[in-house]
Structure formats: structure tokens, C-alpha cells
Design a protein around this motif. Structure first.
Motif, PDB file in Angstrom:
ATOM      1  N   SER A 315       0.797  -1.193  -0.058  1.00  0.00           N
ATOM      2  CA  SER A 315      -0.102   0.079   0.040  1.00  0.00           C
ATOM      3  C   SER A 315       0.789   1.300  -0.025  1.00  0.00           C
ATOM      4  N   ILE A 316       1.821   1.338   0.509  1.00  0.00           N
ATOM      5  CA  ILE A 316       2.904   2.540   0.551  1.00  0.00           C
ATOM      6  C   ILE A 316       3.488   2.723  -0.694  1.00  0.00           C
ATOM      7  N   ARG A 317       4.129   1.798  -1.157  1.00  0.00           N
ATOM      8  CA  ARG A 317       4.751   1.521  -2.684  1.00  0.00           C
ATOM      9  C   ARG A 317       3.920   2.065  -3.792  1.00  0.00           C
ATOM     10  N   ARG A 318       2.422   1.523  -3.504  1.00  0.00           N
ATOM     11  CA  ARG A 318       1.699   1.684  -4.764  1.00  0.00           C
ATOM     12  C   ARG A 318       0.973   3.081  -4.606  1.00  0.00           C
ATOM     13  N   GLY A 319       0.703   3.529  -3.273  1.00  0.00           N
ATOM     14  CA  GLY A 319       0.244   4.596  -2.991  1.00  0.00           C
ATOM     15  C   GLY A 319      -1.184   5.060  -3.085  1.00  0.00           C
ATOM     16  N   GLU A 320      -1.685   6.074  -2.959  1.00  0.00           N
ATOM     17  CA  GLU A 320      -3.192   6.793  -3.090  1.00  0.00           C
ATOM     18  C   GLU A 320      -3.331   7.272  -4.397  1.00  0.00           C
ATOM     19  N   TYR A 321      -4.631   7.017  -4.946  1.00  0.00           N
ATOM     20  CA  TYR A 321      -4.883   7.298  -6.401  1.00  0.00           C
ATOM     21  C   TYR A 321      -4.889   8.909  -6.328  1.00  0.00           C
ATOM     22  N   CYS A 322      -5.632   9.639  -5.414  1.00  0.00           N
ATOM     23  CA  CYS A 322      -5.590  10.685  -5.388  1.00  0.00           C
ATOM     24  C   CYS A 322      -4.610  11.787  -4.967  1.00  0.00           C
ATOM     25  N   GLU A 323      -3.617  11.255  -4.319  1.00  0.00           N
ATOM     26  CA  GLU A 323      -2.246  11.891  -4.040  1.00  0.00           C
ATOM     27  C   GLU A 323      -1.510  11.860  -5.268  1.00  0.00           C
ATOM     28  N   LEU A 324      -1.484  10.892  -5.984  1.00  0.00           N
ATOM     29  CA  LEU A 324      -0.471  10.523  -7.100  1.00  0.00           C
ATOM     30  C   LEU A 324      -1.279  11.240  -8.525  1.00  0.00           C
ATOM     31  N   CYS A 325      -2.652  11.160  -8.586  1.00  0.00           N
ATOM     32  CA  CYS A 325      -3.060  11.322  -9.759  1.00  0.00           C
ATOM     33  C   CYS A 325      -4.353  12.688  -9.331  1.00  0.00           C
ATOM     34  N   TYR A 326      -4.944  12.744 -10.498  1.00  0.00           N
ATOM     35  CA  TYR A 326      -5.905  14.009 -10.332  1.00  0.00           C
ATOM     36  C   TYR A 326      -7.338  13.278 -10.352  1.00  0.00           C
ATOM     37  N   CYS A 327      -7.976  13.511  -9.179  1.00  0.00           N
ATOM     38  CA  CYS A 327      -9.585  12.826  -9.034  1.00  0.00           C
ATOM     39  C   CYS A 327     -10.365  13.928  -9.338  1.00  0.00           C
ATOM     40  N   ASP A 328     -11.483  13.855 -10.147  1.00  0.00           N
ATOM     41  CA  ASP A 328     -12.525  14.701 -10.503  1.00  0.00           C
ATOM     42  C   ASP A 328     -13.841  14.085 -10.206  1.00  0.00           C
ATOM     43  N   LYS A 329     -14.234  14.613  -8.925  1.00  0.00           N
ATOM     44  CA  LYS A 329     -15.432  14.149  -8.426  1.00  0.00           C
ATOM     45  C   LYS A 329     -16.755  14.279  -9.279  1.00  0.00           C
ATOM     46  N   ASP A 330     -16.763  15.325 -10.151  1.00  0.00           N
ATOM     47  CA  ASP A 330     -17.866  15.684 -10.925  1.00  0.00           C
ATOM     48  C   ASP A 330     -17.930  14.629 -12.172  1.00  0.00           C
ATOM     49  N   LYS A 331     -16.859  14.197 -12.849  1.00  0.00           N
ATOM     50  CA  LYS A 331     -16.718  13.307 -13.662  1.00  0.00           C
ATOM     51  C   LYS A 331     -16.487  11.852 -13.474  1.00  0.00           C
ATOM     52  N   LEU A 332     -16.395  11.520 -12.159  1.00  0.00           N
ATOM     53  CA  LEU A 332     -16.182  10.281 -11.387  1.00  0.00           C
ATOM     54  C   LEU A 332     -14.603   9.862 -12.418  1.00  0.00           C
ATOM     55  N   LEU A 333     -13.677  10.603 -12.322  1.00  0.00           N
ATOM     56  CA  LEU A 333     -12.772  10.429 -12.963  1.00  0.00           C
ATOM     57  C   LEU A 333     -11.499  10.193 -12.165  1.00  0.00           C
ATOM     58  N   ILE A 334     -10.590   9.153 -12.429  1.00  0.00           N
ATOM     59  CA  ILE A 334      -9.245   9.268 -11.784  1.00  0.00           C
ATOM     60  C   ILE A 334      -8.367   9.433 -12.950  1.00  0.00           C
ATOM     61  N   ASP A 335      -7.719  10.688 -13.046  1.00  0.00           N
ATOM     62  CA  ASP A 335      -6.848  10.715 -14.226  1.00  0.00           C
ATOM     63  C   ASP A 335      -5.353  10.855 -13.444  1.00  0.00           C
ATOM     64  N   CYS A 336      -4.607   9.554 -14.196  1.00  0.00           N
ATOM     65  CA  CYS A 336      -3.148   9.443 -13.885  1.00  0.00           C
ATOM     66  C   CYS A 336      -2.309   9.666 -15.168  1.00  0.00           C
ATOM     67  N   ARG A 337      -2.763  10.340 -15.981  1.00  0.00           N
ATOM     68  CA  ARG A 337      -1.789  10.452 -17.226  1.00  0.00           C
ATOM     69  C   ARG A 337      -0.525  11.327 -16.822  1.00  0.00           C
ATOM     70  N   SER A 338       0.551  10.784 -17.333  1.00  0.00           N
ATOM     71  CA  SER A 338       1.893  11.425 -17.403  1.00  0.00           C
ATOM     72  C   SER A 338       2.187  11.835 -15.913  1.00  0.00           C
ATOM     73  N   VAL A 339       2.068  10.743 -15.122  1.00  0.00           N
ATOM     74  CA  VAL A 339       2.402  10.830 -13.493  1.00  0.00           C
ATOM     75  C   VAL A 339       3.353  10.193 -13.119  1.00  0.00           C
ATOM     76  N   ASP A 340       4.219   9.374 -13.925  1.00  0.00           N
ATOM     77  CA  ASP A 340       5.343   8.507 -14.022  1.00  0.00           C
ATOM     78  C   ASP A 340       4.965   7.364 -13.129  1.00  0.00           C
ATOM     79  N   LEU A 341       4.062   6.572 -13.345  1.00  0.00           N
ATOM     80  CA  LEU A 341       3.635   5.480 -12.534  1.00  0.00           C
ATOM     81  C   LEU A 341       4.444   4.410 -13.150  1.00  0.00           C
ATOM     82  N   LYS A 342       4.891   3.450 -12.084  1.00  0.00           N
ATOM     83  CA  LYS A 342       5.586   2.422 -12.258  1.00  0.00           C
ATOM     84  C   LYS A 342       4.762   0.855 -11.948  1.00  0.00           C
TER      85      LYS A 342
END
Length: 418
Positions: A315-342
Motif C-alpha cells: 500500500s505504501i509503494r503503490r500509493g493513493e490514487y488521489c495523491e498521485l493522480c487528479y481525482c475529478d468528483k464531478d466526472k467520476l474520473l481518476i486521471d493518472c496520465r503522465s505521472v510516472d507510474l511504475k
């Protein structure tokens, strides 16, 4: 005691249960036996055989005759082991330096996260032949579990080049251990020679070992949680039986003499950055990221070798969606584009549930393993995946894992520069 407030001949009776006498100290208390400082010790160099609590054991008379372990005032807290190891007819050889706590006393390491000891190679094991020479730390128990628990083997000859390094035993806090860490009687520093040479072949070298500590650490790897917001760490390994790793790929680091997949998992966890690992049953290969060249589908021959191909669901190395990515409540979208995910994130603690996950434009996200989307599986309808994804587990996207999934889209290939 009874005081003198009563008259002569006054008596009293009772029963008192006296429990343990306990000495509490810092991380280095566990390694106090490595210190030779004593009013009774005046020499600069003290033989291990003259130190209380220490014993030496050898598998051959030659090793016993030519080896010498000493405590030195100029290297306080360290043992200098000038060793010779001989391969016996049984196909191995080892020299042991063992310390046992006196009498019924013992060490309670139940609150420790790891035990570690430093070592410095003063003279590498020579001659360099087919034999492999290594050092490891063994904890000795007296409780209800295993009698001993050993670290991995660390190479002392010229094949590895490990110097000024650390031997570590990691206690995995969220998994039961067969070894009882609350009742540790002592430890052994063991020098080993494997059975790759001829019977009677010998190697010699000098290694200094010391600063033994039992540590309690709250922060492993990339754990950056503050005192005000502590995330419970959940860790497990996930095996991918259909996946194979190319062990010649430069993304992997090889750690020798790790005989089980469980120990390989512990090596990966203690590394701090490792996410992917493979156990051959002899060696362990770890990596912090993968590329497409490092992966392939497992063929029949690889399956027969009983290799374990795994990734670390941490859980630590994978991390939180809304800390690493942009979370859009209105669109119900998690946008993780171009955030250097491994690796795909795992924690989602928002009050709303996401419908779309976009992980495109992450060139190091080349593998998505089983149940990677488990924390958002109940609501995920659409996944947008990167172009360079090389392995997608069926267990990650089937109807049982993602019951409302409707679409899986892949990023378009990059345009040709010409």
C-alpha cells in the motif's frame, strides 16, 4: 523487610511472585556482546575464546588451526574474523562464532522490525576458484517456534564485490513467523563455503563484523506518512504464473543464495524500492520497474523449473490514487496520465466512487497484475491503458474482478517522427 514498629516477636507471612528482571535499551543493546570494554580487559586484542558467552565451531581441523577471531580496542563493537574455510567431504564448510545469553536470560525482539549487522571485507576470500564464500547472521531461539532463523547469504569473494555492507533480517509484521522473536537466546555469525569446489579446497580472508542492532522502524521504503496522518501498511505478494521475467535484463538486481520465494519476498520488501521479483529457488532477482523487454509469457520449461514470478502489492509503494493522480468528483474520473507510474495505485478513500481510470502516458507502467484494481472494482466501468503495456493479467480485468467494466481502451501508438 519488617520494620521495628511492632513488638519483639511480631511476625507476618505472605506470598510474592517475582516476575522478570528486564533491561531496556536502544537498538544497539542486542549487540552489546560485541563490545570488549571491561575493567578486567587491558589488552588491545582479545581472543574470542577468552570472551564470556562466545563460542567458536569449525567443520574442519584445518579451519580451526588457521582461523582467529578477535575483539580489538581500536575497532570497538566489531569482531575481526581472520578465517580459513575448507570444503569437507559433505560438500560444504563453515566457521561459526556464536553468542548465547547467560543462564535463563534472553532477548525479547517482538517489538523489533529488523535485526541488522554491519560487515566490512578487509581481505577478500582467496583463492578465487569455483567455491563461493559467504557470510550470514543466524538468530538462535529458545521459544516454541523454530530453533533458528537465518538471514540471506552475502558474498565475501570477488564475484559480488559487496563491501562495507549490511546483513539484515526483516521481520514481516503482518505475517505470522514460525520463529519466536520474543524469545531469542543469541546469534551466530556464520562464514560458509559452498560445495562447488573439490573436497579439501580452502579459501582464506578477513572480515570485520559488528554494530549489531535490533531496530524498530515505522518508515520503510517510500513511506512518507506524517504523524497526523498514518496510513496502515498492507503488504502481500502476488504470483503471476503466466508471466516470465528475462533475468538478463539490466532492470534486475541479482541477490545470490536466497533459497525460497518467501525469503525473496522479504528481500524485495526490505530493499525499499523493489516492486517486482523472481525466485529461482537459489537466487533472487528484484526490480523497481519493468520494461517490455524484461517480460514474456511463461513457457513450459520455465514452469517446470518452478520459478516464482511475483510483484509486491504494498500500500505504501503503490500509493493513493488521489495523491498521485487528479481525482475529478464531478466526472467520476481518476486521471493518472503522465505521472510516472511504475505500478497502479491502490488506496482510494474518497466518499464518491470512480467510473473511469486513465493511466495513459506512463512509459514505465508496463505490467498490470492480478486484482490491481481491487480497491475501485465495484464502480469501474472504463479503463484507459498506456500504449507500452506489455502484460495485462486476465485476473485484473475479468468479470469476477471488475463486475461493471464496460470498456478497455488503449493509448494510440506514438506518431512517427517522419
Amino acid at each position: 523487610n519488617i520494620d521495628s514498629q511492632g513488638g519483639i516477636g511480631t511476625n507476618t507471612s505472605g506470598v510474592i511472585l517475582v516476575d522478570q528482571l528486564r533491561c531496556e535499551g536502544g537498538a544497539d543493546l542486542f549487540g552489546s556482546a560485541f563490545h570488549s570494554s571491561s575493567p578486567n580487559v587491558s589488552d588491545d586484542t582479545v581472543l574470542m575464546s577468552d570472551m564470556p558467552g562466545w563460542e567458536e565451531d569449525y567443520t574442519s581441523e584445518l579451519a580451526k588451526e588457521l582461523s582467529r577471531s578477535t575483539f580489538n580496542s581500536y575497532s570497538e563493537g566489531y569482531i575481526v574474523m581472520n578465517y580459513t574455510l575448507e570444503q569437507t567431504e559433505e560438500g560444504f564448510g563453515h566457521n561459526d562464532a556464536t553468542y548465547l545469553s547467560v543462564g535463563n536470560s534472553y532477548y525479547n525482539l517482538s517489538q523489533a522490525d529488523n535485526v541488522r549487522v554491519n560487515y566490512t571485507i578487509i581481505d577478500q576470500a582467496e583463492p578465487l576458484n569455483n567455491n563461493r564464500t559467504s557470510i550470514n547472521l543466524v538468530l538462535l531461539g529458545g521459544g516454541l517456534g523454530l530453533d533458528s532463523y537465518s538471514s540471506s547469504q552475502y558474498i565475501l569473494d570477488g564475484f559480488s564485490g559487496r563491501e562495507n555492507s549490511v546483513i539484515e533480517i526483516q521481520f514481516i509484521s503482518n505475517r505470522p513467523m514460525a520463529f519466536d522473536t520474543s524469545f531469542v537466546k543469541g546469534y551466530t555469525i556464520q562464514l560458509n563455503i559452498d560445495g562447488q569446489g573439490k573436497t579439501g579446497s580452502a579459501v582464506s580472508g578477513v572480515v570485520a563484523v559488528g554494530d549489531l542492532e535490533a531496530e524498530s522502524i515505522n518508515n520503510w521504503g517510500n513511506d512518507t506518512s506524517s504523524d497526523d496522518e498514518v496510513i496502515q501498511r498492507l503488504t502481500k505478494y502476488v504470483e503471476e504464473p503466466l508471466l516470465s521475467y528475462d533475468l538478463s535484463s539490466p532492470v534486475f538486481t541479482r541477490i545470490e543464495f536466497i533459497p525460497t520465494g518467501e525469503r525473496c519476498y522479504e528481500e524485495c520488501l526490505s530493499d525499499g524500492t523493489c516492486i517486482y521479483y523472481l525466485s529461482t529457488g537459489r537466487d533472487c532477482y528484484i526490480a523497481s520497474k519493468l520494461n517490455s523487454e524484461a517480460m514474456d509469457l511463461a513457457d513450459t520449461s520455465r514452469k517446470e523449473m518452478d520459478f516464482e514470478v511475483c510483484w509486491l502489492d504494498d500500500s505504501i509503494r503503490r500509493g493513493e490514487y488521489c495523491e498521485l493522480c487528479y481525482c475529478d468528483k464531478d466526472k467520476l474520473l481518476i486521471d493518472c496520465r503522465s505521472v510516472d507510474l511504475k505500478i497502479v495505485p491502490t488506496i482510494f478513500n474518497e466518499a464518491w466512487r470512480p467510473r473511469i481510470l486513465d493511466v495513459r502516458k506512463n512509459p514505465d507502467l508496463t505490467m498490470i497484475g492480478s486484482d490491481s484494481f481491487a480497491s475501485i472494482a465495484d464502480s469501474l466501468e472504463e479503463i484507459r491503458l498506456p500504449f507500452n503495456l506489455a502484460y495485462l493479467s486476465y485476473e485484473a480485468v475479468n468479470r469476477y474482478s471488475l463486475p461493471v467494466l464496460d470498456r478497455v481502451l488503449f493509448e494510440s501508438p506514438p506518431e512517427d517522427d517522419e
